[in-house]
Design a protein around this motif. Sequence first.
Motif, PDB file in Angstrom:
ATOM      1  N   UNK A  23      31.766 -30.365 -34.464  1.00  8.98           N
ATOM      2  CA  UNK A  23      31.173 -29.564 -35.553  1.00  8.98           C
ATOM      3  C   UNK A  23      30.360 -28.415 -34.977  1.00  8.98           C
ATOM      4  N   UNK A  24      29.640 -28.686 -33.899  1.00  4.68           N
ATOM      5  CA  UNK A  24      28.853 -27.629 -33.260  1.00  4.68           C
ATOM      6  C   UNK A  24      29.744 -26.535 -32.691  1.00  4.68           C
ATOM      7  N   UNK A  25      30.861 -26.935 -32.100  1.00  5.62           N
ATOM      8  CA  UNK A  25      31.802 -25.945 -31.560  1.00  5.62           C
ATOM      9  C   UNK A  25      32.320 -25.053 -32.683  1.00  5.62           C
ATOM     10  N   UNK A  26      32.734 -25.665 -33.797  1.00  4.41           N
ATOM     11  CA  UNK A  26      33.262 -24.881 -34.918  1.00  4.41           C
ATOM     12  C   UNK A  26      32.193 -23.958 -35.502  1.00  4.41           C
ATOM     13  N   UNK A  27      30.970 -24.474 -35.626  1.00  5.01           N
ATOM     14  CA  UNK A  27      29.877 -23.648 -36.149  1.00  5.01           C
ATOM     15  C   UNK A  27      29.556 -22.499 -35.198  1.00  5.01           C
ATOM     16  N   UNK A  28      29.571 -22.804 -33.904  1.00  2.00           N
ATOM     17  CA  UNK A  28      29.282 -21.768 -32.905  1.00  2.00           C
ATOM     18  C   UNK A  28      30.336 -20.669 -32.930  1.00  2.00           C
ATOM     19  N   UNK A  29      31.594 -21.058 -33.009  1.00  2.00           N
ATOM     20  CA  UNK A  29      32.669 -20.064 -33.056  1.00  2.00           C
ATOM     21  C   UNK A  29      32.577 -19.230 -34.340  1.00  2.00           C
ATOM     22  N   UNK A  30      32.163 -19.880 -35.428  1.00  2.00           N
ATOM     23  CA  UNK A  30      31.988 -19.145 -36.687  1.00  2.00           C
ATOM     24  C   UNK A  30      30.851 -18.132 -36.545  1.00  2.00           C
ATOM     25  N   UNK A  31      29.755 -18.526 -35.899  1.00  2.00           N
ATOM     26  CA  UNK A  31      28.628 -17.610 -35.685  1.00  2.00           C
ATOM     27  C   UNK A  31      29.049 -16.424 -34.815  1.00  2.00           C
ATOM     28  N   UNK A  32      29.963 -16.676 -33.886  1.00  2.60           N
ATOM     29  CA  UNK A  32      30.470 -15.602 -33.028  1.00  2.60           C
ATOM     30  C   UNK A  32      31.490 -14.725 -33.749  1.00  2.60           C
ATOM     31  N   UNK A  33      31.899 -15.167 -34.918  1.00  2.00           N
ATOM     32  CA  UNK A  33      32.905 -14.412 -35.672  1.00  2.00           C
ATOM     33  C   UNK A  33      34.299 -14.557 -35.088  1.00  2.00           C
ATOM     34  N   UNK A  34      34.533 -15.639 -34.355  1.00  2.00           N
ATOM     35  CA  UNK A  34      35.818 -15.794 -33.665  1.00  2.00           C
ATOM     36  C   UNK A  34      36.920 -16.243 -34.617  1.00  2.00           C
ATOM     37  N   UNK A  35      37.941 -15.409 -34.724  1.00  2.00           N
ATOM     38  CA  UNK A  35      39.153 -15.771 -35.474  1.00  2.00           C
ATOM     39  C   UNK A  35      40.247 -16.303 -34.550  1.00  2.00           C
ATOM     40  N   UNK A  36      40.058 -16.018 -33.260  1.00  2.00           N
ATOM     41  CA  UNK A  36      41.069 -16.401 -32.272  1.00  2.00           C
ATOM     42  C   UNK A  36      40.375 -17.081 -31.096  1.00  2.00           C
ATOM     43  N   UNK A  37      41.051 -18.071 -30.509  1.00  2.00           N
ATOM     44  CA  UNK A  37      40.500 -18.774 -29.358  1.00  2.00           C
ATOM     45  C   UNK A  37      41.595 -18.962 -28.305  1.00  2.00           C
ATOM     46  N   UNK A  38      41.262 -18.575 -27.071  1.00  2.00           N
ATOM     47  CA  UNK A  38      42.141 -18.861 -25.937  1.00  2.00           C
ATOM     48  C   UNK A  38      41.423 -19.876 -25.058  1.00  2.00           C
TER      49      UNK A  38
END
Length: 429
Positions: A92-107
């Motif tokens: 959940x923290x990873x998903x929240x962190x990526x959302x805060x970063x505005x990340x739509x894509x992840x490599x």
Amino acid sequence: MAESSPRGTLAIVVGGGPAPGINGVISAVTIEAINQGLEVIGTRDGFKHLAAGDVSQTRRLTIPDVAPFYNRGGSILGTSRTNPAKKAEDMRNVLTSLERLGAKYLVTIGGDDTAYSGSQVYKQAGGKIKVAHVPKTIDNDLPLPPGIPTFGFETARHLGVELAQSLHEDAKTTTRWYLIVSMGRAAGHLALGIGKAAAATVTIISEEFKNRPVTIDTICDIIIGSMIKRQSKGKGYGLVVLAEGLIESIGEEGLLAALGTHLDRYGSMERDPFGHLRLGEIEFGRMIRDQIKQRLDVLGMKATMVDKDLGYELRCADPIPFDVEYTRNLGYGAVKFLLSDESDKYGAIVSFVGGSMKPLRFEDMIVRETQRMKPRQVDAESETYECARRYMIRLEKIDFDDPVKLAELAAVVKMTPDQFVERFGYLVK
């Protein structure tokens, strides 16, 4: 962190152990993504900080930031073995962190454990984050299409061979035996690749045992058989390459059965966050050296032996041209996949076959029960392995069938031919 690009933000995460070419992937992904109108964020130390809900350990990457490092070893973003899929809170923290970063894509860049973590990000994000995984390991044990290596393997083998050849020459010069333990937890590709190309006296990998148990006794006797065979020709030196995966094949019970309370002399049985034995904590080479010495003493045979682990020296080396080119393809392919319509349908592991990018679906590659990819092992029935065996110096069936050869071998350890057959004959059955 607000998006500064209309097309969105791409985050890069590096997981697992280092391998030559990581910076090549980071560089290629960053350059292609920026050229396609994306902002690129590099996350520091894998999923470690994201799993803690900390986005301060991230940085915006520009082309000047990454371009000079495309052919350099190491990782400008670091790495870690943090497994966010192990705890629901971490994910959940990873998903929240990526959302805060505005990340739509992840490599994600890593081995099978990092691939699984990436697959869970894709699954639990519910389509909000598209994920591409770039397979990395010097072990070459990920199930990519036949003949396609994982990046970093060719560089590790290349440098491993150079080191092994130097040790081989030292062995010849000083009349000693070197016991090299090569990285390779689940498969013997690296050990066999180094041993074969360096003309090692003998290479031992788990796959050669097939359905037979792997024991310390058998490993020691294979090596002692090689020593006897060499000694019968007047040569008291050699080079042995052992795959570290032999430790897991022996298993904790096998190690305890062979060594009992003496096992703690050679390290601890610690495990990493993914449940793997920390093989680097076990001094396997020294263990085998000591066990061989005990057996040689009983046989009345002497040999100077030196054990050496080979692996950490290879992981952060500058990639050879093969991996420099290969990682550029993989990084470019990851961005191409993420911007394609296919990435709306599934997350994937990026591969190249015949010069074309081929995305491999997470669900087709990762075994649900183990949460890992099925290891790609050395095919011990192939002509490639058959060739490797033909150029090793080890006891073979023909040595026992030929009375003259058998007598020469038995004489080295002052045995009768019958005694030698009784002691070592099981190795060729």
